[in-house]
Design a protein around this motif. Structure first.
Motif, PDB file in Angstrom:
ATOM      1  N   GLU A 149       1.084  -1.112   0.166  1.00 44.23           N
ATOM      2  CA  GLU A 149       0.085  -0.033   0.025  1.00 44.23           C
ATOM      3  C   GLU A 149       0.691   1.189  -0.077  1.00 44.23           C
ATOM      4  O   GLU A 149       1.914   1.244   0.492  1.00 44.23           O
ATOM      5  N   GLU A 178       3.256   2.330   3.041  1.00 43.23           N
ATOM      6  CA  GLU A 178       3.422   1.399   3.897  1.00 43.23           C
ATOM      7  C   GLU A 178       4.673   0.754   4.184  1.00 43.23           C
ATOM      8  O   GLU A 178       5.548   0.809   3.333  1.00 43.23           O
ATOM      9  N   SER A 179       5.158   0.634   5.300  1.00 44.90           N
ATOM     10  CA  SER A 179       6.538   0.474   5.670  1.00 44.90           C
ATOM     11  C   SER A 179       6.769  -1.112   5.444  1.00 44.90           C
ATOM     12  O   SER A 179       5.716  -1.779   5.319  1.00 44.90           O
ATOM     13  N   GLU A 237       7.993  -3.319   7.106  1.00 46.75           N
ATOM     14  CA  GLU A 237       7.622  -4.518   8.109  1.00 46.75           C
ATOM     15  C   GLU A 237       6.188  -4.419   8.154  1.00 46.75           C
ATOM     16  O   GLU A 237       5.692  -5.639   8.338  1.00 46.75           O
ATOM     17  N   ASP A 238       5.310  -3.293   7.944  1.00 44.53           N
ATOM     18  CA  ASP A 238       3.904  -3.474   7.911  1.00 44.53           C
ATOM     19  C   ASP A 238       3.345  -4.265   6.800  1.00 44.53           C
ATOM     20  O   ASP A 238       2.336  -5.096   6.954  1.00 44.53           O
ATOM     21  N   TYR A 239       3.982  -4.096   5.493  1.00 45.70           N
ATOM     22  CA  TYR A 239       3.606  -4.894   4.385  1.00 45.70           C
ATOM     23  C   TYR A 239       3.835  -6.309   4.716  1.00 45.70           C
ATOM     24  O   TYR A 239       2.875  -7.162   4.525  1.00 45.70           O
ATOM     25  N   CYS A 249       4.195  -8.087   7.571  1.00 41.30           N
ATOM     26  CA  CYS A 249       3.126  -8.546   8.738  1.00 41.30           C
ATOM     27  C   CYS A 249       1.603  -8.703   7.920  1.00 41.30           C
ATOM     28  O   CYS A 249       0.951  -9.656   8.066  1.00 41.30           O
ATOM     29  N   ARG A 250       1.196  -7.882   7.304  1.00 44.23           N
ATOM     30  CA  ARG A 250      -0.100  -7.774   6.763  1.00 44.23           C
ATOM     31  C   ARG A 250      -0.134  -8.895   5.595  1.00 44.23           C
ATOM     32  O   ARG A 250      -1.457  -9.613   5.628  1.00 44.23           O
ATOM     33  N   LYS A 267      -0.641 -11.996   7.617  1.00 46.99           N
ATOM     34  CA  LYS A 267      -2.047 -12.070   7.970  1.00 46.99           C
ATOM     35  C   LYS A 267      -3.037 -12.651   6.969  1.00 46.99           C
ATOM     36  O   LYS A 267      -3.804 -13.296   7.209  1.00 46.99           O
ATOM     37  N   SER A 270      14.288   1.464   2.139  1.00 48.06           N
ATOM     38  CA  SER A 270      13.035   1.156   2.394  1.00 48.06           C
ATOM     39  C   SER A 270      12.487   0.487   1.167  1.00 48.06           C
ATOM     40  O   SER A 270      11.151   0.479   1.342  1.00 48.06           O
ATOM     41  N   ALA A 281       7.687 -12.693   7.962  1.00 45.69           N
ATOM     42  CA  ALA A 281       6.659 -12.624   9.155  1.00 45.69           C
ATOM     43  C   ALA A 281       5.669 -13.669   8.910  1.00 45.69           C
ATOM     44  O   ALA A 281       5.611 -14.449   8.004  1.00 45.69           O
ATOM     45  N   LEU A 315       7.199 -11.158  13.506  1.00 43.03           N
ATOM     46  CA  LEU A 315       8.145 -10.762  12.480  1.00 43.03           C
ATOM     47  C   LEU A 315       9.612 -11.172  12.893  1.00 43.03           C
ATOM     48  O   LEU A 315       9.991 -10.685  14.034  1.00 43.03           O
TER      49      LEU A 315
END
Length: 195
Positions: free
Chosen positions: A34, A37-38, A40-42, A44-45, A48, A79, A108, A121
């Motif tokens: 997204e 989106e970092s 790490e967040d990517y 993990c998302r 999930k 990044s 993750a 993670l």
């Protein structure tokens, strides 16, 4: 017994290594970061969402309910997320951007039982040895990079491109075993009890 929502033969091998019996479930999701989106967040998302998609497949097929494991791995330079290369030229370019540099491999995992989902993670720093285009092209010609995030596999020929790692080797391969065992234990599954 658990479900594994992954087609990765490497993840299957790692689960077998720690004695976790599993049944594979195939599910597909779109893997698109997204905006803003970092990494790490990517990661993990994605783990999930793969778990949720796998659970949906399990329910649609009317399979017995068991904990379901999914995972997502990304190679991150600064990044920027380096996914799987689309073609040999892109694989070479990715490899050359990693040459002589340190990057992060983020994996993750997500485990769900339909009522709760736990995401963990693992981040490993990987230092690559310096290499030139000829070596990158020779490695790409093996075919190994085509389905690997960042265009290399540490468990195969790509190991000769890696100078050192700081973190989880199994996380770089695609399934951090320590984190996996910890999360599975929260669902009553202990690897050595399955042996």
């Amino acid at each position: 017994m658990i479900y594994l929502a992954s087609q990765s033969p490497r993840r299957q091998e790692l689960l077998k290594q720690i004695g976790i019996p599993f049944q594979q479930l195939v599910c597909e999701i779109d893997e698109i970061p997204e905006v803003d989106e970092s990494p790490e967040d990517y990661v993990c998302r994605m783990a999930k969402e793969k778990a949720q998609a796998g659970w949906t497949v399990m329910k649609a097929r009317d399979l017995p309910e068991m904990p379901l494991l999914s995972a997502d791995t990304s190679v991150v330079m600064g990044s920027k997320i380096l996914g799987k290369p689309d073609n040999p030229e892109q694989a070479c370019d990715m490899l050359l951007s990693l040459s002589g540099n340190c990057h992060a491999v983020m994996t993750a995992i997500a485990v769900t039982n339909g009522h709760k989902t736990i995401v963990r993670l693992s981040t490993t720093q990987v230092q690559m040895t310096p290499f030139d285009r000829a070596r990158a092209e020779a490695y790409v010609a093996t075919g190994e990079p085509s389905d690997k995030a960042g265009a290399y596999g540490i468990q195969g020929y790509g190991a000769i491109l890696v100078e050192s790692i700081r973190g989880s080797y199994s996380g770089v391969v695609g399934l951090p075993l320590q984190e996996t065992a910890d999360v599975l234990s929260e669902f009553g599954i202990t690897p050595w009890h399955s042996l």
